[in-house]
Design an enzyme around this catalytic site. Sequence first.
Site, PDB file in Angstrom:
ATOM      1  N   ASN A 130       1.175   3.405  -2.777  1.00  0.00           N
ATOM      2  CA  ASN A 130       1.579   4.079  -4.140  1.00  0.00           C
ATOM      3  C   ASN A 130       1.049   5.343  -4.452  1.00  0.00           C
ATOM      4  O   ASN A 130       1.885   6.219  -5.129  1.00  0.00           O
ATOM      5  CB  ASN A 130       1.046   2.810  -5.396  1.00  0.00           C
ATOM      6  CG  ASN A 130       1.796   1.447  -5.069  1.00  0.00           C
ATOM      7  OD1 ASN A 130       2.771   1.325  -4.774  1.00  0.00           O
ATOM      8  ND2 ASN A 130       1.275   0.613  -5.937  1.00  0.00           N
ATOM      9  N   ARG A 142      -1.085   9.249  -9.894  1.00  0.00           N
ATOM     10  CA  ARG A 142      -1.134   7.654  -8.991  1.00  0.00           C
ATOM     11  C   ARG A 142      -0.444   6.755  -9.945  1.00  0.00           C
ATOM     12  O   ARG A 142       0.265   5.633  -9.402  1.00  0.00           O
ATOM     13  CB  ARG A 142      -2.450   7.874  -8.585  1.00  0.00           C
ATOM     14  CG  ARG A 142      -2.934   8.626  -7.554  1.00  0.00           C
ATOM     15  CD  ARG A 142      -4.353   8.256  -7.266  1.00  0.00           C
ATOM     16  NE  ARG A 142      -4.680   6.900  -6.795  1.00  0.00           N
ATOM     17  CZ  ARG A 142      -4.550   6.583  -5.502  1.00  0.00           C
ATOM     18  NH1 ARG A 142      -4.243   7.354  -4.575  1.00  0.00           N
ATOM     19  NH2 ARG A 142      -4.626   5.402  -5.367  1.00  0.00           N
ATOM     20  N   ASN A 150     -11.175  -2.399  -4.978  1.00  0.00           N
ATOM     21  CA  ASN A 150     -10.475  -1.515  -5.665  1.00  0.00           C
ATOM     22  C   ASN A 150     -11.301  -0.864  -7.085  1.00  0.00           C
ATOM     23  O   ASN A 150     -10.971  -0.261  -7.802  1.00  0.00           O
ATOM     24  CB  ASN A 150      -9.189  -1.812  -6.112  1.00  0.00           C
ATOM     25  CG  ASN A 150      -8.195  -1.910  -4.898  1.00  0.00           C
ATOM     26  OD1 ASN A 150      -7.328  -2.907  -4.838  1.00  0.00           O
ATOM     27  ND2 ASN A 150      -8.322  -1.027  -3.966  1.00  0.00           N
ATOM     28  N   ASP A 186       0.903  -1.248   0.068  1.00  0.00           N
ATOM     29  CA  ASP A 186       0.014   0.223   0.014  1.00  0.00           C
ATOM     30  C   ASP A 186       0.945   1.176  -0.022  1.00  0.00           C
ATOM     31  O   ASP A 186       1.927   1.290   0.293  1.00  0.00           O
ATOM     32  CB  ASP A 186      -1.140   0.023   1.398  1.00  0.00           C
ATOM     33  CG  ASP A 186      -1.850   1.057   1.129  1.00  0.00           C
ATOM     34  OD1 ASP A 186      -2.377   1.565   0.038  1.00  0.00           O
ATOM     35  OD2 ASP A 186      -2.361   1.729   2.087  1.00  0.00           O
ATOM     36  N   ARG A 237      -4.638  -1.602   9.144  1.00  0.00           N
ATOM     37  CA  ARG A 237      -5.605  -2.403   8.819  1.00  0.00           C
ATOM     38  C   ARG A 237      -5.451  -3.339   7.761  1.00  0.00           C
ATOM     39  O   ARG A 237      -4.635  -3.510   7.061  1.00  0.00           O
ATOM     40  CB  ARG A 237      -6.922  -1.788   8.344  1.00  0.00           C
ATOM     41  CG  ARG A 237      -6.662  -0.508   7.044  1.00  0.00           C
ATOM     42  CD  ARG A 237      -7.621   0.305   6.750  1.00  0.00           C
ATOM     43  NE  ARG A 237      -7.443   1.250   5.800  1.00  0.00           N
ATOM     44  CZ  ARG A 237      -7.361   2.560   5.925  1.00  0.00           C
ATOM     45  NH1 ARG A 237      -7.607   3.275   7.176  1.00  0.00           N
ATOM     46  NH2 ARG A 237      -7.091   3.396   4.969  1.00  0.00           N
ATOM     47  N   ILE A 238      -6.116  -4.619   7.627  1.00  0.00           N
ATOM     48  CA  ILE A 238      -6.110  -5.567   6.871  1.00  0.00           C
ATOM     49  C   ILE A 238      -6.803  -5.224   5.409  1.00  0.00           C
ATOM     50  O   ILE A 238      -6.442  -5.822   4.412  1.00  0.00           O
ATOM     51  CB  ILE A 238      -7.089  -7.041   7.454  1.00  0.00           C
ATOM     52  CG1 ILE A 238      -6.423  -7.175   8.722  1.00  0.00           C
ATOM     53  CG2 ILE A 238      -6.528  -8.127   6.677  1.00  0.00           C
ATOM     54  CD1 ILE A 238      -4.876  -7.319   8.977  1.00  0.00           C
ATOM     55  N   SER A 239      -7.673  -4.378   5.588  1.00  0.00           N
ATOM     56  CA  SER A 239      -8.299  -4.023   4.204  1.00  0.00           C
ATOM     57  C   SER A 239      -8.874  -5.115   3.323  1.00  0.00           C
ATOM     58  O   SER A 239      -8.692  -5.183   1.890  1.00  0.00           O
ATOM     59  CB  SER A 239      -7.641  -3.095   3.495  1.00  0.00           C
ATOM     60  OG  SER A 239      -7.311  -1.783   4.131  1.00  0.00           O
ATOM     61  N   SER A 272      -7.819  -5.358  -4.802  1.00  0.00           N
ATOM     62  CA  SER A 272      -9.078  -5.942  -4.204  1.00  0.00           C
ATOM     63  C   SER A 272     -10.260  -5.939  -4.927  1.00  0.00           C
ATOM     64  O   SER A 272     -10.355  -4.794  -5.819  1.00  0.00           O
ATOM     65  CB  SER A 272      -8.713  -5.093  -2.835  1.00  0.00           C
ATOM     66  OG  SER A 272     -10.051  -4.889  -2.516  1.00  0.00           O
ATOM     67  N   GLU A 289       1.400 -13.004  12.546  1.00  0.00           N
ATOM     68  CA  GLU A 289       2.114 -11.509  13.086  1.00  0.00           C
ATOM     69  C   GLU A 289       1.839 -10.723  12.039  1.00  0.00           C
ATOM     70  O   GLU A 289       2.066 -10.938  10.897  1.00  0.00           O
ATOM     71  CB  GLU A 289       3.652 -12.083  13.414  1.00  0.00           C
ATOM     72  CG  GLU A 289       3.839 -13.256  14.381  1.00  0.00           C
ATOM     73  CD  GLU A 289       3.512 -12.688  15.705  1.00  0.00           C
ATOM     74  OE1 GLU A 289       3.389 -11.481  16.041  1.00  0.00           O
ATOM     75  OE2 GLU A 289       3.128 -13.947  16.481  1.00  0.00           O
TER      76      GLU A 289
HETATM   77  C1  IPE Z   1      -5.505  -2.565  -0.147  1.00  0.00           C
HETATM   78  O1  IPE Z   1      -5.322  -1.219   0.012  1.00  0.00           O
HETATM   79  C2  IPE Z   1      -5.520  -3.379  -1.325  1.00  0.00           C
HETATM   80  C3  IPE Z   1      -4.378  -3.459  -1.873  1.00  0.00           C
HETATM   81  C4  IPE Z   1      -3.030  -3.013  -1.495  1.00  0.00           C
HETATM   82  C5  IPE Z   1      -4.239  -4.349  -3.405  1.00  0.00           C
HETATM   83  P1  IPE Z   1      -6.237  -0.184  -0.332  1.00  0.00           P
HETATM   84  O2  IPE Z   1      -5.511   1.056  -0.355  1.00  0.00           O
HETATM   85  O3  IPE Z   1      -7.332  -0.782  -1.298  1.00  0.00           O
HETATM   86  O4  IPE Z   1      -7.099  -0.059   1.205  1.00  0.00           O
HETATM   87  P2  IPE Z   1      -7.669   0.971   2.055  1.00  0.00           P
HETATM   88  O5  IPE Z   1      -8.974   1.611   0.951  1.00  0.00           O
HETATM   89  O6  IPE Z   1      -6.636   1.921   2.543  1.00  0.00           O
HETATM   90  O7  IPE Z   1      -8.350   0.397   3.105  1.00  0.00           O
HETATM   91  C1  IPE Z   2      -1.690   0.307  -3.178  1.00  0.00           C
HETATM   92  O1  IPE Z   2      -1.332   1.573  -3.284  1.00  0.00           O
HETATM   93  C2  IPE Z   2      -1.808  -0.527  -4.667  1.00  0.00           C
HETATM   94  C3  IPE Z   2      -3.258  -0.884  -4.852  1.00  0.00           C
HETATM   95  C4  IPE Z   2      -4.165  -0.690  -4.020  1.00  0.00           C
HETATM   96  C5  IPE Z   2      -3.666  -1.618  -6.186  1.00  0.00           C
HETATM   97  P1  IPE Z   2      -2.698   2.589  -3.236  1.00  0.00           P
HETATM   98  O2  IPE Z   2      -3.061   2.787  -4.737  1.00  0.00           O
HETATM   99  O3  IPE Z   2      -3.820   2.235  -2.517  1.00  0.00           O
HETATM  100  O4  IPE Z   2      -2.010   3.850  -2.639  1.00  0.00           O
HETATM  101  P2  IPE Z   2      -2.346   4.813  -1.402  1.00  0.00           P
HETATM  102  O5  IPE Z   2      -2.935   4.028  -0.393  1.00  0.00           O
HETATM  103  O6  IPE Z   2      -3.799   5.618  -2.261  1.00  0.00           O
HETATM  104  O7  IPE Z   2      -1.253   5.894  -1.227  1.00  0.00           O
HETATM  105 MG    MG Z   3      -4.130   2.602  -0.561  1.00  0.00          MG
END
Ligand code: IPE
Ligand code: IPE
Ligand code: MG
Length: 245
Positions: free
Chosen positions: A21, A32, A67, A19, A193-195, A64, A206
């Site tokens: 990116n 992004r 997403n 997470d 969080r586990i998301s 996910s 762990e």
């Molecule tokens: C979890 O990250 C999903 C992936 C890394 C693929 P998210 O960015 O989707 O999770 P939230 O929205 O912060 O909970």
């Molecule tokens: C994780 O990074 C990658 C995916 C969920 C595909 P994010 O895109 O969630 O990046 P942030 O959390 O918005 O910074």
């Molecule tokens: Mg994210």
Amino acid sequence: MNPPVPEGKLPAHLAIVMDGNGRWARQRGLSRVEGHRKGAEVARVITEECARIGIKFLSLFAFSTDNWARPKSEVDALFLLLKSYLRKERQTLIANGIRFRAIGNISQLPNNIQRLVAQTERATAPCSRMELILALNYSGQWDILQAVFRLARDAEAHKVRPEDITPDLFERYLVSSDAPVPDLLIRTGGERRISNFYLYPLAYTELYFTPTPWPDFTPEELHEALEEFSRRERRFGRIPEPQQL
Ligand code: IPE
Ligand code: IPE
Ligand code: MG
């Protein structure tokens, strides 16, 4: 870089929520998608390092089921990146002895991705140094529901009796059931969080949270996480040995 911890103290199964990116890119005035591009490179580096040091199963949460709620332009860009990752990585995976497997609601992904996933799985099937499990259109709730659905179907067909449903039997219906449950979960990007990644299999995993966004995650920080893991005492609900009366 040598492995900081003896192989016996490594997690057999490491799971990572990659997470941060988007925020990494925004902080640099980039789109992004640039963050995802850098993230894909880091995924390659970390995968190779895990194979090198002797981790047997690595799960990466790449997309996910939740997403899909992102703008279509970002979802499309993620699939484009995934396509180029799958095309480019096949030979490297084979060269590193890495078996590739995707878990998730794969049938709902674009056809070209499904084809590439199947080809990569087939081409790397004989590899046995490490298994890379890419969670694609995956969520822990989806996994539990598809398991319940298939179990209900088997019960209906009299292949399973309700009284035979044990944790062991239930786990066999989860899509991650070929791998041992994760020993360590790393989440980058600062959220704790586990998301909706693995839910059922995380019962005694762990957890390691780091503020480092995924595009800045390095093999050095991976080693720090593994070192901390090797010092954790896992009790699984028991009490430590010497205290037993
Ligand atoms: C979890 O990250 C999903 C992936 C890394 C693929 P998210 O960015 O989707 O999770 P939230 O929205 O912060 O909970
Ligand atoms: C994780 O990074 C990658 C995916 C969920 C595909 P994010 O895109 O969630 O990046 P942030 O959390 O918005 O910074
Ligand atoms: Mg994210």
